[in-house]
Enzyme design. Structure first.
Site, mmCIF file in Angstrom:
data_model
loop_
_atom_site.group_PDB
_atom_site.id
_atom_site.type_symbol
_atom_site.label_atom_id
_atom_site.label_comp_id
_atom_site.label_asym_id
_atom_site.label_seq_id
_atom_site.Cartn_x
_atom_site.Cartn_y
_atom_site.Cartn_z
ATOM 1 C CG ASN A 87 4.997 -0.788 -4.246
ATOM 2 O OD1 ASN A 87 4.339 -1.245 -5.093
ATOM 3 N ND2 ASN A 87 4.999 -1.289 -3.010
ATOM 4 C CG HIS A 124 -4.013 0.278 -3.882
ATOM 5 N ND1 HIS A 124 -4.047 1.048 -3.179
ATOM 6 C CD2 HIS A 124 -2.891 -0.505 -3.804
ATOM 7 C CE1 HIS A 124 -2.975 1.139 -2.383
ATOM 8 N NE2 HIS A 124 -2.166 0.013 -2.822
ATOM 9 C CG ASN A 133 1.198 0.584 5.451
ATOM 10 O OD1 ASN A 133 0.263 1.419 5.465
ATOM 11 N ND2 ASN A 133 2.553 0.876 5.114
ATOM 12 C CG ASP A 150 -2.891 -2.376 -0.551
ATOM 13 O OD1 ASP A 150 -1.925 -2.552 -1.359
ATOM 14 O OD2 ASP A 150 -2.824 -1.885 0.831
ATOM 15 C CG HIS A 193 1.109 -3.527 -4.430
ATOM 16 N ND1 HIS A 193 1.976 -2.374 -4.426
ATOM 17 C CD2 HIS A 193 0.039 -3.149 -3.599
ATOM 18 C CE1 HIS A 193 1.493 -1.532 -3.775
ATOM 19 N NE2 HIS A 193 0.641 -1.980 -3.067
HETATM 20 ZN ZN ZN Z 1 -0.500 1.743 0.626
#
Ligand code: ZN
Length: 429
Positions: free
Chosen positions: A90, A56, A276, A303, A58
């Site tokens: 995303n 995970h 989040n 994350d 980004h």
């Molecule tokens: Zn998430």
């Protein structure tokens, strides 16, 4: 190809031994090995772990290259001991077609600091209205196996059911960002006595737990694999524990920050702590640690969520959600799990390398450190302590919640297929 002789490394914290890395694989393991012309790395006092795998991350490219790029994000990964990361979908454009996932995959190969496995979006544009081209992404050069609308929840139960059914054809998994949208409209922090006192809109635990419960039931109903992203509440741990007891194919992750930080930090009104799902209570932190220790929670995932200065340095309600994670993950896991005796180094290897590679169906990473395995490994010094300085980060962004905090441990070297990406605690290039 290059040859490295690693002297006196404690594999999984065991007795010190030597390793020879040659032609991309671990060629020999044992005491008193000879360099035979190779470069020698003194690993006295260091723990050797298989290269870490993040399910995970980004990386923000394409679209938000002001926050992070594949190049800078994978540098941060290497500095954190990772040899593989899954890049969340995303981006702008969203990674919902074979074209975009192949672009991210190619950028990862060009960067070369760690392997990049693109995550495919579940729905077109993360809009939650119709399924993206899951099959085309699975068949693409990126060979996508993990699908997620992360950042948003696949809220529609019919779409979630279809996605779970669809990915079975290629042994994929749906990674759900569990957030009931109606229960979290405008939500800013964990719902509780503190959110009332601070005047910030609350984010109830049930908004996460209700979606996880529903998805566990759906996954069991259709006989598919479900992965639950960033579990943050004690109730979520209980639901996953119950699903596993029933024999359902459900896995779950916890983020380092949810193992250490609590909602009390929101009282600073410093948006560096806005994330989040939100930071929860000390009781939740204790339940997450216990769940990770007993295997209810399968993995630690970072994350890693880089944001430029202007998106975080503003008032709480206007700030973006998310914090950096790659460069500090192993230190946080040492602080919260290893040092208190909840996990040994073999347990860390399982939760940060073997298990995430299994869930993501990545064959090239997460293997046991044995003769013949790909030479993906990290050398870590658990004895040193360091104070986190955001200016020292190799990420493009600076939004670490640990600035000024003293943490244990340091990644000394990371090897990707026998070649160092990090050596003596610094990037090789
Ligand atoms: Zn998430």
């Amino acid at each position: 190809m290059s040859t490295y002789l690693i002297k006196s490394a404690a594999i999984l914290g065991g007795e010190p031994t030597d390793l020879v890395l040659r032609d991309g694989v671990v060629a020999e393991i044992g005491p008193g090995l000879d360099a035979a012309g190779g470069e020698v790395v003194d690993a006295t006092g260091l723990v050797a772990l298989p290269g870490l795998v993040d399910l995970h991350t980004h990386l923000r490219e394409p679209g938000r290259e002001d926050a992070e790029t594949v190049e800078t994000g994978t540098r941060a990964a290497a500095m954190g001991g990772f040899t593989a990361v899954h890049a969340m979908a995303n981006t702008e454009p969203v990674a919902d077609t074979a074209g975009v996932v192949e672009q991210v995959w190619r950028l990862g190969r060009e960067a070369g600091h760690c392997d990049v496995y693109p995550v495919g979006a579940v729905t077109v544009g993360l809009q939650g209205e119709r399924l993206a081209e899951l099959g085309a992404m699975a068949d693409s050069a990126a060979r996508v196996r993990v699908f997620s609308d992360d950042g948003k929840c696949v809220w529609d139960p019919v779409l979630m059911r279809r996605a779970l059914e669809y990915v079975k054809a290629f042994d994929g998994v749906v990674a759900q960002h569990a957030q009931e949208p109606r229960l979290t409209e405008g939500a800013q922090m964990n719902e509780g006595e503190l959110s009332g006192r601070l005047g910030l809109a609350g984010w109830p635990a049930v908004a996460e737990e209700a979606v996880i419960a529903r998805d566990c039931l759906l996954a069991a109903h259709v006989g598919s694999r479900l992965h639950v992203c960033h579990v943050s509440t004690a109730g979520s741990v209980e639901i996953v524990r119950d699903a596993k007891r029933k024999g359902w194919d459900v896995t779950a992750e916890v983020c380092p920050h949810h193992l250490l930080l609590t909602d009390e930090l929101a009282a600073t009104y410093d948006p560096i702590y806005k994330v989040n799902p939100p930071l929860r209570t000390a009781a939740d932190v204790a339940a997450l640690r216990a769940g990770l220790a007993d295997g209810t929670i399968d993995i630690v995932a970072t994350d890693h969520a880089p944001h430029p200065h202007e998106d975080k340095d503003c008032e709480w309600a206007a700030a973006a959600f998310g914090m950096l994670g790659l460069e500090t993950a192993l230190s946080i896991v040492q602080e919260t799990m290893v040092d208190p005796g909840l996990l040994d180094w073999a347990g860390v290897a399982e939760r940060m390398s073997h298990a995430p590679a299994r869930i993501g169906r990545v064959a090239e990473h997460g293997q046991r450190l044995e003769v013949g395995c790909p030479a993906n490994l990290v050398l870590y010094d658990p004895a040193v302590r360091r104070v986190v300085d955001p200016a020292g980060s190799v990420s493009l962004s600076r939004n670490t919640p640990y600035a000024g905090r003293e943490l244990p441990g340091r990644v000394v070297a990371t090897f990707l297929r026998g070649v160092p990406t990090v050596l003596n605690g610094a990037l090789v290039r």
